[in-house]
Structure formats: C-alpha cells, structure tokens
Design an enzyme around this catalytic site. Structure first.
Site, PDB file in Angstrom:
ATOM      1  N   LYS A 253      -5.501  -6.757   0.189  1.00  0.00           N
ATOM      2  CA  LYS A 253      -5.231  -7.934   1.022  1.00  0.00           C
ATOM      3  C   LYS A 253      -6.501  -8.711   1.352  1.00  0.00           C
ATOM      4  O   LYS A 253      -6.472  -9.927   1.495  1.00  0.00           O
ATOM      5  CB  LYS A 253      -4.533  -7.508   2.322  1.00  0.00           C
ATOM      6  CG  LYS A 253      -3.118  -6.994   2.129  1.00  0.00           C
ATOM      7  CD  LYS A 253      -2.467  -6.636   3.447  1.00  0.00           C
ATOM      8  CE  LYS A 253      -3.068  -5.426   4.102  1.00  0.00           C
ATOM      9  NZ  LYS A 253      -2.964  -4.187   3.286  1.00  0.00           N
TER      10      LYS A 253
ATOM     11  N   GLN B  49      -2.588  -2.567   6.778  1.00  0.00           N
ATOM     12  CA  GLN B  49      -1.759  -1.523   6.174  1.00  0.00           C
ATOM     13  C   GLN B  49      -0.662  -2.156   5.295  1.00  0.00           C
ATOM     14  O   GLN B  49      -0.880  -3.198   4.712  1.00  0.00           O
ATOM     15  CB  GLN B  49      -1.149  -0.598   7.249  1.00  0.00           C
ATOM     16  CG  GLN B  49      -2.148   0.346   7.882  1.00  0.00           C
ATOM     17  CD  GLN B  49      -2.875  -0.255   9.066  1.00  0.00           C
ATOM     18  OE1 GLN B  49      -2.315  -0.968   9.882  1.00  0.00           O
ATOM     19  NE2 GLN B  49      -4.146   0.037   9.177  1.00  0.00           N
TER      20      GLN B  49
ATOM     21  N   GLY C 109      -9.262  -1.248   6.287  1.00  0.00           N
ATOM     22  CA  GLY C 109     -10.503  -1.722   5.690  1.00  0.00           C
ATOM     23  C   GLY C 109     -10.205  -2.731   4.607  1.00  0.00           C
ATOM     24  O   GLY C 109      -9.465  -2.440   3.672  1.00  0.00           O
ATOM     25  N   HIS C 110     -10.735  -3.940   4.749  1.00  0.00           N
ATOM     26  CA  HIS C 110     -10.531  -4.978   3.751  1.00  0.00           C
ATOM     27  C   HIS C 110     -11.855  -5.232   3.039  1.00  0.00           C
ATOM     28  O   HIS C 110     -12.845  -5.624   3.664  1.00  0.00           O
ATOM     29  CB  HIS C 110     -10.024  -6.259   4.409  1.00  0.00           C
ATOM     30  CG  HIS C 110      -8.641  -6.132   4.959  1.00  0.00           C
ATOM     31  ND1 HIS C 110      -8.036  -7.088   5.749  1.00  0.00           N
ATOM     32  CD2 HIS C 110      -7.731  -5.136   4.834  1.00  0.00           C
ATOM     33  CE1 HIS C 110      -6.812  -6.678   6.075  1.00  0.00           C
ATOM     34  NE2 HIS C 110      -6.615  -5.510   5.530  1.00  0.00           N
TER      35      HIS C 110
ATOM     36  N   ASP D 249      -3.720  -0.771   1.408  1.00  0.00           N
ATOM     37  CA  ASP D 249      -4.789  -0.745   0.387  1.00  0.00           C
ATOM     38  C   ASP D 249      -4.434  -1.566  -0.841  1.00  0.00           C
ATOM     39  O   ASP D 249      -4.900  -1.287  -1.947  1.00  0.00           O
ATOM     40  CB  ASP D 249      -5.111   0.699  -0.048  1.00  0.00           C
ATOM     41  CG  ASP D 249      -5.422   1.605   1.133  1.00  0.00           C
ATOM     42  OD1 ASP D 249      -6.317   1.249   1.915  1.00  0.00           O
ATOM     43  OD2 ASP D 249      -4.762   2.652   1.271  1.00  0.00           O
TER      44      ASP D 249
END
Length: 427
Positions: A16, A225, A40-41, A13
């Site tokens: 990225k 991650q 999730g990006h 988180d």
C-alpha cells in the site's frame, strides 16, 4: 474532486505504501485512518528506501497535507523518531507545524503498559502472532472507555489521573501473566514531554478533512493492514484490533460515507501473511521460499519472514465485496517472472464438499482448488504499458481481473515508484 479510500485486499503487506505514494501525486490531503505502528509502509524512490509506520505515505510529496486521524493509535516515541528521521532527510519541516502534518487530538495513545501486556500474551499459550507493539491492548482500552488520548498529553492535570487509573486496570492482568507494570513515575514526565513536542501538530483533524471535502480537494484515505485482518470481517481471532476495511475509513477519518467517491483495493500478484492464523494457499516448499526470497517478503515493522502462497481468489472476491472496491492495484507482478507454472486458487474443498466462497470457520481444513497458467521468463521491470508485458503475463493479469470481478487499474512491476503500469487514474 475525489475522496478515494485505499485498502489492503489481502492479509496486509500488499504494498500500500508504494501505491499511496503514487496516487498522492494527485492528492491534496492524505489521511491515515486506522491502525498503529504495527503497520509498515515501504517506499522506494530513485533507489532510496523510506519505511513509514505512522506518518502517512503522502509525506514524500511536498504539496500534500498529511493527517494522522482519530482512528489510529499512536505510540508517541515511535512517531517522534519517525518525524526526526524525515526531518533529517529534508522530507518534513517541523516549523510548518500542522500545515504539513496534522495529528488528531482524539487518537488514542499506546502506552508502555500496552506493550508489556502484548509481549506477555505473545509469550504464552494462545499467541496470535502480533507485532508486540501494544496495538491490541491500546484498542482494548479505547473500547473499554479508559484510554488516554493524545490531547490528554497536553495537560498534566488531565493526563495523570487517567494514567493512574489505566495502570490500575491492567495491574491484575499483568500480575496473572507473571509480569510487572512500569511505575507511574517512569511514564508521566516522559509522555508529557512527548506531548509538548507534538503540541504544534495536534489538532482536530476531522475538521481539516471536512474543510478539504468542502473545498472539493482530492483526498486519499490510507488504510493499514488488510481486509482479512479486519476485526469484524477477517479470519477472527487471528486479526488486528481495528477496522481495516473501507467502512472503517469513515469512522477513522471522521468523514461521512456519502463523501467517498471510490475504493481502490491493493493485492499482490500472489499472497502473503505474517503471524498466526489460517492461510489456505500457503506454500511450504521451494516455491514458497522462492516467493519469499525474490519478493523480499520480510515484515517492514518486525523483520519477520512472511508466509507465502498462491493468490486466493475467493478471499479476494470477498474483499472486493466487503469494501465495495471499484478497482484493484496489483503489486509485485515482477516477482512471478521465472516460474514455469503459476497457480490461482479458484475455490476450495471442505471435508470433501466443494466451496466457491470463503466460509465462516474451519478455514484450517480448507483444501484449495487450483487453476494452472503458464509462467513467463522475461524481466518485466522496464514495462510501462500493459502491451509491453509478455503475452503470458498479460494473460495472467486478465485472468485475475476476470476471476475477481473487478477491473485492475494499476500493475506494479518493481519496487521503485517509476516501475509501474497505471491503467486507471485514482482521481
């Protein structure tokens, strides 16, 4: 030409998505090399938000080829939903097939039984705080050599016996956990249909990456991650089930280590963690709530509130060493505006003994040792050079660079793509 690995240097988180999106402006190929839909990006461009879970963050750049490589585990339903959303927004043209998006035929499939197992485990004693998306069980099958790969979905005769065997292997586990497995009939035709929709995109992605290296193109390898969630190097057992470090990029993307030209680590200006496990600098009071509120610290995949704390420099130095990080990209410096004082963890005490490095175990007993720096009150989201930052913000960045033993090549001062100070180019 450059082959750049982008890794999370904390517990995931770190932002990225935004950084990969920025660096992709100069990339020909972006490769997602590990993890699954548990990542999730979030990207914000011109005020519009895009959340990606499987498709590489480079998809917002029309000239960039995106690769979902064999190190990932893929939930076909999630992937297709994401592709449909991107298509509806004009960001992906399915008629272009794998000219724009290539998906590895060797990537393992997240099946309904994996989700069942994950949810049952998380409902019982010893829950790890997973996203309940079936990622861990899918990687278990991969290691146990009983997994189903995306290429198998293209052939009923190959897929059906593998599916039956896989369900049989999980049956005693699910029974012991008090659950029920879905029947073969509820999976077979649905997943064969997923395979047909994905067929134009499924190919040997390692060959695509190898050819791009041979052509001396700019390639960005995108991790998921963070280092502290790595199955080998993280805060085990509160980790993910894949290799999240720069070393994992080689196996996950199908690229030799001699091709890597640099590694960029992403760190927030503070620290966050989702799920269970040790977090030495976690804040439980008003300061932690403020970081969560101002930083919008809620998981892009699950919506869970993230645990927030001050930056942990021993953990960050560990990430720099393990990944061979050449430069750090710092995100969310703007979230710290308005704090009267800022603290940085520079070491620990463990049972009364001083420690300068992250220990192997007993992390729950660590007491952080802090250094305090003065904060700033100015809004910094308009800053585009390091000189435009307030003096105290510059001092904070400089001190983190000194403590990390690694240069800072980028500072993010807001969520939007434009709200960035780029000091060192990626390529």
């Amino acid at each position: 030409m450059g082959v750049v690995v982008v890794v999370g240097a904390q517990w995931g988180d770190e932002g990225k998505g935004k950084i990969v999106d920025l660096y992709t402006q100069d990339a020909d190929v972006v490769v997602r090399y590990g993890g699954g839909a548990n990542a999730g990006h979030t990207l914000v461009v011109d005020g519009k938000k895009v959340v990606l879970h499987l498709v590489p963050s480079g998809v917002l750049h029309a000239k960039t080829r995106c690769v979902l490589a064999q190190g990932t585990v893929v939930d076909p339903a999630v992937l297709l939903s994401e592709m449909d959303e991107l298509t509806s927004r004009g960001l992906l043209d399915p008629s272009a097939a794998h000219a724009r998006l290539a998906i590895s035929d060797r990537a393992h499939v997240v099946l309904p039984q994996h989700v069942v197992v994950d949810r049952l485990r998380e409902a019982g004693a010893g829950a790890l705080g997973t996203t309940k998306r079936g990622i861990g069980p899918a990687y278990e099958d991969k290691a146990a050599r009983r997994g189903v790969r995306l290429g198998d979905l293209l052939d009923r005769k190959r897929f059906e016996p593998k599916l039956v065997a896989n369900l049989e292997a999980w049956a005693p586990v699910v029974s012991a956990l008090g659950g029920e497995l879905p029947p073969v009939s509820s999976i077979l035709d649905v997943y064969l249909a997923h395979g047909e929709r994905l067929r134009p995109f499924i190919c040997d992605t390692a060959k695509i990456v190898a050819d791009a290296v041979a052509r001396r193109e700019n390639i960005l390898l995108e991790g998921a991650q963070g280092t502290m969630l790595d199955v080998d190097h993280g805060t085990y057992p509160f980790v993910t089930s894949s290799s999240t470090t720069a070393g994992g990029a080689c196996a996950g993307a199908g690229i030799g280590p001699t091709a890597i030209t640099s590694v960029i680590g992403i760190t927030k200006a503070y620290a966050t963690r989702v799920g269970g496990g040790p977090f030495p600098t976690e804040l439980h009071g008003a300061e932690g709530e403020r970081l969560r509120s101002v930083g919008a610290e809620f998981g892009a995949t699950t919506g869970r509130p993230r645990r927030c704390g001050w930056l942990d420099m021993p953990a960050l130095r560990f990430a720099v060493r393990i990944n061979g990080i050449n430069a750090l990209a710092m995100t969310k410096l703007d979230v710290l505006s308005g704090f009267e004082e800022l603290r940085i963890c520079v070491g620990y005490e463990l049972h009364g003994q001083p420690l300068s490095d992250l220990p192997f175990d007993d992390l729950e007993s660590l007491v952080p040792v802090y250094e305090t720096l003065p904060g700033w009150t100015e809004n910094i989201s308009h800053c585009r050079t390091i000189e435009e930052l307030p003096a105290r913000a510059r001092a904070y960045v400089a001190r983190l660079e000194e403590l990390a033993g690694c240069k800072i090549g980028l500072v993010s001062v807001g969520a939007d793509r434009a709200e960035t100070i780029q000091l060192v180019p990626a390529f």
